[in-house]
Enzyme design. Structure first.
Site, mmCIF file in Angstrom:
data_model
loop_
_atom_site.group_PDB
_atom_site.id
_atom_site.type_symbol
_atom_site.label_atom_id
_atom_site.label_comp_id
_atom_site.label_asym_id
_atom_site.label_seq_id
_atom_site.Cartn_x
_atom_site.Cartn_y
_atom_site.Cartn_z
ATOM 1 N N GLU A 37 -4.109 12.455 0.594
ATOM 2 C CA GLU A 37 -4.410 11.052 0.905
ATOM 3 C C GLU A 37 -3.205 10.182 0.557
ATOM 4 O O GLU A 37 -2.463 10.485 -0.374
ATOM 5 C CB GLU A 37 -5.593 10.550 0.063
ATOM 6 N N LYS B 298 -1.362 7.411 -1.344
ATOM 7 C CA LYS B 298 -1.538 6.769 -2.655
ATOM 8 C C LYS B 298 -1.101 5.307 -2.514
ATOM 9 O O LYS B 298 0.080 5.007 -2.385
ATOM 10 C CB LYS B 298 -0.715 7.465 -3.738
ATOM 11 N N ARG C 117 -7.089 -0.454 -8.707
ATOM 12 C CA ARG C 117 -8.329 0.320 -8.588
ATOM 13 C C ARG C 117 -9.516 -0.632 -8.560
ATOM 14 O O ARG C 117 -9.599 -1.567 -9.370
ATOM 15 C CB ARG C 117 -8.446 1.268 -9.777
ATOM 16 N N GLU D 208 -9.180 1.422 -3.559
ATOM 17 C CA GLU D 208 -7.962 0.745 -3.986
ATOM 18 C C GLU D 208 -7.904 -0.590 -3.258
ATOM 19 O O GLU D 208 -7.993 -0.633 -2.027
ATOM 20 C CB GLU D 208 -6.724 1.596 -3.655
ATOM 21 N N GLU E 256 2.882 4.570 -2.217
ATOM 22 C CA GLU E 256 3.671 5.168 -3.303
ATOM 23 C C GLU E 256 3.890 6.661 -3.104
ATOM 24 O O GLU E 256 4.758 7.243 -3.735
ATOM 25 C CB GLU E 256 2.951 4.962 -4.633
ATOM 26 N N LYS F 257 -6.043 16.479 -3.352
ATOM 27 C CA LYS F 257 -7.330 16.711 -4.000
ATOM 28 C C LYS F 257 -8.012 17.955 -3.427
ATOM 29 O O LYS F 257 -7.986 18.178 -2.219
ATOM 30 C CB LYS F 257 -8.258 15.502 -3.795
ATOM 31 N N LYS G 190 -0.963 13.873 -8.283
ATOM 32 C CA LYS G 190 -0.187 12.758 -7.746
ATOM 33 C C LYS G 190 1.176 13.264 -7.298
ATOM 34 O O LYS G 190 1.840 14.004 -8.017
ATOM 35 C CB LYS G 190 0.017 11.671 -8.807
#
Length: 671
Positions: free
Chosen positions: A306, A308, A313, A361, A460, A465, A484
């Site tokens: 995904e 970032k 959050r 987010e 970023e 996941k 990450k």
């Protein structure tokens, strides 16, 4: 309930640190009496006077076991006072009275001259110690009624929630009343608590351990004799895990403590469970240094990648009464900050939706050019009581997980299942409420292309996941199920660090007039202290230095706090209250004889420091206690060492192959 009468020893002789402590006979109050505040104050003092987490936990568990046995109705209030709180975090009720107001109350309560008090505070640096000294030298004609835990807590809460006319003078009167009735040692912790800086050296994780240990002794006093046995430690670890899990799902001691006393550890889930309206601590990801590491860690597992997003959050809740709540990653109630999101949510829910918790987010978004804006733009948005008509920064929500749906917790379901439910039950609107861009990938080159694409689209990097196996939502954990992969990670350390400025050095040359360098610290949540980790002077624009210097001047103190673990050679020109959090990038981490970060974890005498640190940005969404912990610093160092060892082994193998090739070539040449 134990009905034995405790001994009639004087309250001032109460000692929760004594060996072979008896929860009934060694308490300084009797069954069904209100817990005297002196008992809690002496517990705080005993913890301050010892070094070592296990002994601190034992002292606190001694006090808590006595409260459980004799006056359990005061237990919740005792816990909140230990944490310097009067309510759950998400209620947003905070202590933190300004120094000038506290000094005024102290002066009026003790009759001391304000100028003398200010000088003493400047010399000592701790308003609690100033109050204790003032009370020690004060003589009263009439002995006031002793303070109780209940009275102190109720007064604190009244002060924290006070509004209306004459609010300042009313607060001063209540503070004066507490100081007047307090004994010297009590006044030390009353003033520290009111200033918002208790710092006794016992973090929340250790407190939860103390609660678990106290309950085990309360239910079976013979357990006290087994504290050092492996069997007891094993059982304690299990119970701490159960208590921590319940608290993570329901971070509210008003619910947790009564549930523990009524149901014990095994049945906590009957009363403490995930429910909309009460925020949970979010799942976090581990950093990685590159696509190869991702593939190694997730070998044999299906996973998704995904974007970032560079935002904040946002945990969106809808309860069964139709009320919307929005919480930050540290459980701060941000509902008032996002009236536009509250208004939007009914438009994105399908008709069968009754309740939910969505992990998102919140990102600043350019609706004209349809592109993401930097975090710095989002940070300009007002934080509280925002009027929709005043909004200038447009927000787009990128939803990436569904944690709770229609009266059912989804944390045990796989990410694939949670994502399907999110897709099926919500409408997505471009530029307002969108799914996180994702692809289910397993090829190294394709992942690299997607990473490049995310960066091109102002993100970023990637979140990677697990999809099916080992793909549950792990509340409050930094899990290897989520990794990450940020653009900054492809060189240097695997993650940025969130550090706290505790000191500064005056600038020279073109930096004259502002601070030119800073001393940073990480937070050790086990010992409740800030540990020095590096000096920093790079990454700042001239505007950054001017802004930061101005904001930090209001936090200046005369000397480092007792809970700053700093080598005496690191003499800052100015010291600060631990208040701000900065995101920092560095080249790597190294063992240091001077810096104290993670001391005792990797090396018994040395800490860890950062090499070539540079400033990235201020993290307004974090409190100092939410910064990078000492344990995380140690983990980052070990990960770096493992990476280096792997690289060295690979180089050795390549060298062996090259030597073998050269040797073969020479042999062929010889023949």
């Amino acid at each position: 309930m134990f009905l034995f009468k405790p001994s009639n020893e004087n309250k001032n002789s109460y000692d929760p640190s004594k060996s072979k402590y008896d929860m009934v006979n060694d308490a300084c109050w009797k069954t069904n009496e209100k817990v005297p505040f002196i008992a809690l104050a002496k517990t705080f003092s005993a913890i301050e006077d010892v070094s070592g987490r296990l002994k601190s936990i034992e002292i606190m568990s001694n006090y808590i076991s006595s409260v459980m046995a004799l006056s359990h109705e005061d237990l919740v209030k005792s816990i909140y006072l230990c944490l310097n709180k009067v309510a759950p975090d998400y209620e947003g009720i905070e202590l933190g009275i300004g120094t000038s107001l506290l000094m005024k109350a102290l002066s009026e309560a003790t009759g001391r001259n304000m100028a003398q008090l200010k000088k003493q505070l400047n010399d000592i640096g701790d308003i609690g110690s100033c109050s204790e000294i003032s009370k020690t030298n004060q003589r009263l004609l009439v002995q006031p009624k002793p303070l109780t835990v209940q009275h102190v807590f109720d007064t604190f809460k009244s002060i924290a929630t006070m509004t209306g006319r004459n609010v300042m003078s009313n607060k001063v009167e209540k503070i004066k009343s507490l100081i007047t009735c307090s004994q010297p040692i009590e006044s030390r912790y009353i003033m520290r608590a009111l200033s918002g800086k208790m710092r006794i050296g016992l973090g929340e994780k250790s407190l939860i351990t103390a609660i678990a240990q106290a309950y085990m002794i309360y239910k079976n006093p013979d357990n006290r004799k087994q504290l050092d046995s492996e069997r007891f430690k094993e059982k304690l670890n299990k119970n701490v895990s159960l208590l921590q899990t319940a608290f993570n799902e329901c971070p509210n001691y008003d619910k947790l403590i009564p549930a523990l006393l009524e149901n014990g550890f095994d049945d906590l889930s009957k009363s403490c469970y995930l429910i909309p309206g009460i925020p949970l601590k979010p799942m976090l990801a581990h950093p990685t240094k590159g696509v190869r590491e991702v593939l190694q860690r997730l070998e044999g597992l299906e996973f998704t990648c995904e974007y970032k997003y560079d935002g904040e959050r946002a945990q969106i809740h809808l309860d069964n009464q139709g009320k919307i709540y929005i919480y930050s990653r540290n459980q701060e109630n941000n509902t008032g900050k996002y009236p536009d999101i509250v208004k939007l949510m009914p438009d994105v829910m399908k008709s069968d939706v009754k309740s939910f918790i969505i992990d998102c987010e919140a990102v600043a978004y350019d609706v004209v050019n349809k592109q993401i804006l930097p975090f710095q733009v989002l940070s300009t948005r007002k934080r509280k009581n925002v009027e929709e008509s005043d909004i200038k920064v447009h927000i787009c929500l990128f939803a990436f997980d569904l944690i709770y749906f229609n009266d059912e917790s989804l944390v045990k379901k796989s990410l694939y299942e949670r994502r399907q439910l999110l897709q099926e039950n919500f409408e997505f609107i471009e530029g307002q409420f969108m799914r996180a861009s994702s692809k289910d990938l397993n090829d190294i080159d394709v992942i690299q292309e997607f990473l490049d694409e995310s960066i091109k689209n102002k993100c970023e990097g990637l979140m990677v996941k697990t999809l099916h196996k080992d793909a549950s939502y792990e509340i409050a954990k930094r899990s290897f199920k989520w990794l990450k992969l940020k653009k900054d990670y492809l060189e240097g350390t695997g993650d940025t660090l969130d550090l706290i400025p505790i000191g500064a050095y005056y600038g020279r040359g073109k930096r004259t007039g502002v601070y030119g360098g800073f001393l940073l610290a990480c937070y050790d949540d086990k010992n409740d202290e800030f540990q020095s980790i590096c000096k920093i002077g790079t990454g700042f624009s001239d505007e950054d230095l001017a802004t930061l210097s101005t904001s930090l001047k209001d936090l200046s103190i005369s000397k480092p706090k007792s809970y700053y673990n700093v080598d005496e050679t690191l003499k800052a020109d100015v010291w600060f209250e631990a208040n701000q959090v900065w995101e920092i990038k560095c080249a790597d981490l190294s063992i240091s004889p001077v810096y104290k970060a993670a001391i005792g974890i990797i090396d018994p005498q040395k800490g860890i420091s950062l090499r070539f640190p540079r400033f990235i940005k201020v993290r307004d969404d974090k409190k100092p206690e939410d910064g990078t912990t000492a344990a995380q610093v140690a983990e980052m160092y070990l990960n770096q060492e493992n990476q280096m060892n792997s690289a060295n082994n690979e180089d050795d193998n390549n060298n062996d192959e090259q030597n073998e090739s050269n040797s073969k070539s020479k042999t062929d040449e010889f023949y």
